[in-house]
Design a protein around this motif. Sequence first.
Motif, PDB file in Angstrom:
ATOM      1  N   ALA A   1       6.146  -0.143  -3.564  1.00  0.00           N
ATOM      2  CA  ALA A   1       6.610  -1.613  -4.171  1.00  0.00           C
ATOM      3  C   ALA A   1       6.298  -1.724  -5.722  1.00  0.00           C
ATOM      4  CB  ALA A   1       6.043  -2.545  -3.665  1.00  0.00           C
ATOM      5  N   GLN A   2       7.092  -2.385  -6.346  1.00  0.00           N
ATOM      6  CA  GLN A   2       6.871  -2.627  -7.679  1.00  0.00           C
ATOM      7  C   GLN A   2       5.467  -3.171  -7.929  1.00  0.00           C
ATOM      8  OE1 GLN A   2      10.436  -4.837  -8.614  1.00  0.00           O
ATOM      9  NE2 GLN A   2      11.172  -3.263  -9.850  1.00  0.00           N
ATOM     10  N   ARG A   3       5.193  -4.188  -7.249  1.00  0.00           N
ATOM     11  CA  ARG A   3       4.246  -5.092  -7.377  1.00  0.00           C
ATOM     12  C   ARG A   3       3.350  -5.206  -6.031  1.00  0.00           C
ATOM     13  NH1 ARG A   3       5.173 -11.388  -8.795  1.00  0.00           N
ATOM     14  NH2 ARG A   3       2.863 -12.061  -8.987  1.00  0.00           N
ATOM     15  N   ARG A   4       2.050  -4.923  -6.146  1.00  0.00           N
ATOM     16  CA  ARG A   4       1.229  -5.074  -4.822  1.00  0.00           C
ATOM     17  C   ARG A   4       0.283  -6.430  -5.184  1.00  0.00           C
ATOM     18  NH1 ARG A   4      -1.084   0.864  -4.291  1.00  0.00           N
ATOM     19  NH2 ARG A   4      -1.936  -0.002  -2.101  1.00  0.00           N
ATOM     20  N   LEU A   5       0.166  -7.239  -4.075  1.00  0.00           N
ATOM     21  CA  LEU A   5      -0.576  -8.318  -4.011  1.00  0.00           C
ATOM     22  C   LEU A   5      -1.404  -8.205  -2.751  1.00  0.00           C
ATOM     23  CD1 LEU A   5       2.076 -11.200  -4.219  1.00  0.00           C
ATOM     24  CD2 LEU A   5       0.711 -10.159  -6.001  1.00  0.00           C
ATOM     25  N   HIS A   6      -2.476  -8.606  -3.047  1.00  0.00           N
ATOM     26  CA  HIS A   6      -3.812  -8.651  -1.965  1.00  0.00           C
ATOM     27  C   HIS A   6      -4.240 -10.145  -1.512  1.00  0.00           C
ATOM     28  CE1 HIS A   6      -7.848  -7.860  -0.159  1.00  0.00           C
ATOM     29  NE2 HIS A   6      -6.974  -6.699   0.393  1.00  0.00           N
ATOM     30  N   ILE A   7      -4.247 -10.428  -0.272  1.00  0.00           N
ATOM     31  CA  ILE A   7      -4.543 -11.709   0.135  1.00  0.00           C
ATOM     32  C   ILE A   7      -5.912 -11.505   0.977  1.00  0.00           C
ATOM     33  CG2 ILE A   7      -2.955 -11.665   2.009  1.00  0.00           C
ATOM     34  CD1 ILE A   7      -2.703 -14.732   1.405  1.00  0.00           C
ATOM     35  N   LYS A   8      -6.714 -12.249   0.955  1.00  0.00           N
ATOM     36  CA  LYS A   8      -8.198 -12.425   1.414  1.00  0.00           C
ATOM     37  C   LYS A   8      -8.632 -13.686   1.582  1.00  0.00           C
ATOM     38  CE  LYS A   8     -12.463  -9.959   1.988  1.00  0.00           C
ATOM     39  NZ  LYS A   8     -13.500  -8.936   1.412  1.00  0.00           N
ATOM     40  N   GLN A   9      -8.938 -14.194   2.856  1.00  0.00           N
ATOM     41  CA  GLN A   9      -9.351 -15.596   2.725  1.00  0.00           C
ATOM     42  C   GLN A   9      -8.428 -16.658   2.193  1.00  0.00           C
ATOM     43  OE1 GLN A   9     -13.516 -15.261   1.783  1.00  0.00           O
ATOM     44  NE2 GLN A   9     -13.956 -14.734   3.930  1.00  0.00           N
ATOM     45  N   GLY A  10      -7.415 -16.220   2.137  1.00  0.00           N
ATOM     46  CA  GLY A  10      -6.252 -17.432   1.503  1.00  0.00           C
ATOM     47  C   GLY A  10      -6.192 -17.302   0.189  1.00  0.00           C
ATOM     48  N   LYS A  11      -6.794 -16.344  -0.276  1.00  0.00           N
ATOM     49  CA  LYS A  11      -6.860 -16.221  -1.926  1.00  0.00           C
ATOM     50  C   LYS A  11      -5.539 -14.932  -2.296  1.00  0.00           C
ATOM     51  CE  LYS A  11      -9.865 -19.227  -3.155  1.00  0.00           C
ATOM     52  NZ  LYS A  11      -9.686 -20.431  -4.138  1.00  0.00           N
ATOM     53  N   VAL A  12      -5.165 -15.168  -3.306  1.00  0.00           N
ATOM     54  CA  VAL A  12      -3.986 -13.812  -3.479  1.00  0.00           C
ATOM     55  C   VAL A  12      -4.445 -13.550  -4.960  1.00  0.00           C
ATOM     56  CG1 VAL A  12      -1.788 -13.132  -4.108  1.00  0.00           C
ATOM     57  CG2 VAL A  12      -2.109 -14.866  -2.202  1.00  0.00           C
ATOM     58  N   THR A  13      -4.577 -12.001  -4.807  1.00  0.00           N
ATOM     59  CA  THR A  13      -4.836 -11.027  -6.033  1.00  0.00           C
ATOM     60  C   THR A  13      -3.968 -10.371  -6.327  1.00  0.00           C
ATOM     61  OG1 THR A  13      -6.463 -10.035  -4.755  1.00  0.00           O
ATOM     62  CG2 THR A  13      -7.465 -11.947  -6.006  1.00  0.00           C
ATOM     63  N   GLU A  14      -3.768  -9.965  -7.629  1.00  0.00           N
ATOM     64  CA  GLU A  14      -2.903  -8.772  -8.005  1.00  0.00           C
ATOM     65  C   GLU A  14      -3.756  -7.554  -7.558  1.00  0.00           C
ATOM     66  OE1 GLU A  14       0.211  -8.813  -9.180  1.00  0.00           O
ATOM     67  OE2 GLU A  14       0.634 -10.945  -9.372  1.00  0.00           O
ATOM     68  N   LYS A  15      -3.177  -6.356  -7.392  1.00  0.00           N
ATOM     69  CA  LYS A  15      -3.692  -5.045  -6.934  1.00  0.00           C
ATOM     70  C   LYS A  15      -3.325  -4.091  -7.869  1.00  0.00           C
ATOM     71  CE  LYS A  15      -5.202  -2.785  -2.943  1.00  0.00           C
ATOM     72  NZ  LYS A  15      -4.856  -2.454  -1.591  1.00  0.00           N
TER      73      LYS A  15
END
Lengths: 492, 222
Positions: free
Chosen positions: B208-222
Motif C-alpha cells: 500500500a501507499q499508506r499504512r494505518l495502524h488502529i489499536k483500541q480505537g485509535k488510528v495512527t500512521e505507520k
Amino acid sequence: MFGTYLMRELTNRKKHTAIIAIGMALAIALVIIVNGVAAGVRDAQSSVLASVYGVGTDITVSQTPVAPTGDGAGQRPSFDFGAADGQTTDGSTSLSQSRLAVDRDTTTFDSTTLETVLAVDNVSAGTATLSLSNTSFNGQIPDITQTQEGTAAAGPTDGGAPRGGGPDGGGGSSFDVDSFTVEGIDVAGVAVGPLTSATLTDGRTFESTDSAASVVVVDSAYATTAGVAVGDTLAIGGTDFEVIGLVTSGTSDAATASNTYIPLGVAQAVSGLDGQVSSIYVQASSSEAITQVQSDIETALPDATVQTQADLASSVSGSLSTASTLVAGLGTWLSILVLAAAFLIAVLFTISGVTRRTREFGTLKAIGWSNRRIVGQVAGESVVQGAIGGAVGVAVGLIGLLAVNLAAPTLSAGTTADAASAAGFGGRGGGGGPAAATQVAATTDIVLQAPVTVPIILIAVGLALLGGIIAGVFGGWRAARLRPAEALRSIS
Amino acid sequence: MYELKNVTKSYATSRRTVKALDDVTLTIPRGQMVAIQGPTGGGKSTLLQMLGALERPSTGSVSLGDNDLSTMPDSRLGGIRAKEIGFVFQGFNLIPTLTAQENVETALEPLGLTSAERRSRAATALASVGLADRGAHRPSELSGGQQQRVAIARALVKEPEVLLADEPTGSLDEATRDDIMDLLETSWRDRGLTLIIVTHDSAVAKRAQRRLHIKQGKVTEK
C-alpha cells in the motif's frame, strides 16, 4: 434478476421449498375436499327438501300451531253413526265413513295472507296450499237391531240364546281405519309449490280449468300401494275424485310431499275450510334477498312461522344429517386447524430461512440492495412456494373429490314430522294412518356426489397465495430488520 | 476523498460500553491505496464499515466527497453503496445458489440497468479477473482464489470510486494471495480507485501507499 434469483433459491433449497409446499398442499387439499363434500351434502339436502317442498321454494310460511279448542279443525278425527246407518246383511252391519280434515299439528289461516306475502319486497312468486288428511273408517259390527232385541227378550242373566251376527258370526266386530294425505294446491301453474319438483309418470297434471273439478293427481308410490291408476276414482272426504295423473319425486327416490293433490278450492270446499290455507311457499327474487324477505314477512305476519331452506335443512335426518354435522363441525374445524398449521409452518420456515441467509442479505445490503428489494425477493419466494403448494393441493383435492365420487357413498335421509310439521306441511308422505304421520315421513337413499366448483378452487388457490404472502410478510419483516453491518459482523 | 472528523463509535454491551473508534480524525485522498492494520478487536472492521456507509458514527462526521455519511438516511446510504463503493470480504460472501455471472450481476441490480446490459457488463468484469469461462459455475464449483476473483469482479463491475477490502487474502494460500493482490493493485492503478485494505498480513500491507495502524480505537500512521 428477480425471477432468476427466485428460481435458483427454490430449486437449490428443495427441502425447504418442499416442506412449505407440502404443508400448504395438504391444507388446500383438505379445504377442497371438505368444501366439495359439504357442497355435496348441501345438494343432497336440497334434493331431499325439493322433493318435499318443491323446486324454487326459498321460504315457507305457516301458522304457529296452537292448542285445540273444542270441535273442528285440529281435533282427532271422529266418526259418528246413527242407528239407521250402514247396510245390514247376514246379521252384520257394514259401516263406512270418510273425513277430510287438517292434521292435529297443523293450523290453518286465512288465504288472504298470501296477498300480504306477495306484497313484500323481493318476493318473486308465492303460492298457498292446504294440507289435509283423509281418514276413512270401514267396519262390520253385529246387527244392532238384532242385538238389542235379543237383549230385551232374554236378558243377560236368564241364559237365553247367544248373540249372533258380526263378521265372525259370533257377535264380534272388525274395523279398518285408513289414512292418506291430501294437498290442496293452486292449479294456475305458479313457479313454486310442492308439485314443481315432481315428474309426471302417467296421465296429465293440473290445468287451470281444473280449479273447481273433482280431479286428483296421485303420488306414484301411494298409487301402487292403494291400487289406483289413471282413470280410476278415489274417494276423498266422501267425494269421488277422478285420478288424472301419477307423479314421482323429480329429484330423488323420495316420495313427493303428499299422497294426493287436488285443486285448492275443491280441497277447501270438501274439508269445510273455505278461505283457509295451511302454508305458503315463497320464492325470493335472488338468494341475497332471502334474509330480507324472511325478516319482512316476519314483521308483516308476527304470528307466522317463517322458515328458509337453511332452517328447513335441519328437518333432514338420517346419515345425511350425520354427514352434514360432521362436515360442518369436524371438517370445517379440521380444515381451519390444518390451514393454520400450514400457515404457521410457512411463516416459521421462511423466518428460519431468512435467519440462515443473514450473510447473504447482509452482503446484498452492503452492495446497495434496498430493503424493499430484499423484502420483495423474500415475499416472492414465499408466494411462489405457496402457489406450488396450492397447485399440488388443488390436484390432490380434485383426486380426493374424484375418489369420493367414485366411492359414491349412499346416505339415507328423511324429513322428520316434528320439524316438518313446524313448517306446516311436511311429514305427509308416509301414509299408514295418523300414528305413522308423526314418525319419519319420507325416507330415501341419496348418493353423495361432491361437486367441483371453480369458486372452491379459486378460494383454495387464494388461500395458498395468502399463506405465501403472510409468510413473505413475516420473512420480509425479518430481512428488513437486518442491519448490514450487523449481518456482516455476525459472520466474522 | 474521505474525511473523518472526531469519529467515535461506541457499542453498548450488557456490562459496559465498548469504544470501537475513539476520536478518529483522518483524511484519505481520492485514488490512494491504504492498508489498515491492527490487532483483533482494535477497530479495523468498524472503521471499514464507517467508510463503507454501513455504520454511522456515534459522534463526529464521515464524508465521502460532498456526501455526509453520518447524517444521511438509510435509503441514501444504500444508494451511495450501490454506486460508489465496492466491497470485497474475507469470506467472499458470494450467494451460493447463483452462478458466478449472476453473482456479479447482483451488484448491478440496484442501478436499474436492463438485463442485457447487466449480462454484458458482468461478463466483461468476469473476463477482467480471468474468469471468462467460469460464468456458469456456482461458487461451490470454484476454488477459493476463483471465488475471491468473482467477488472482486462483483465489486468492480459498477465502476465504483472506492474499493474496500476486508482481509481479502485472509482465506487464501500465499500464491493465491499474491495473485489476488496483483489483481487488486492493477485494478486500483488502472481505474484510479481509492483502495482501502484491512489486513493482518504485513506482506499485503507493504504494497500500500499508506499504512494505518488502529489499536483500541485509535488510528495512527505507520
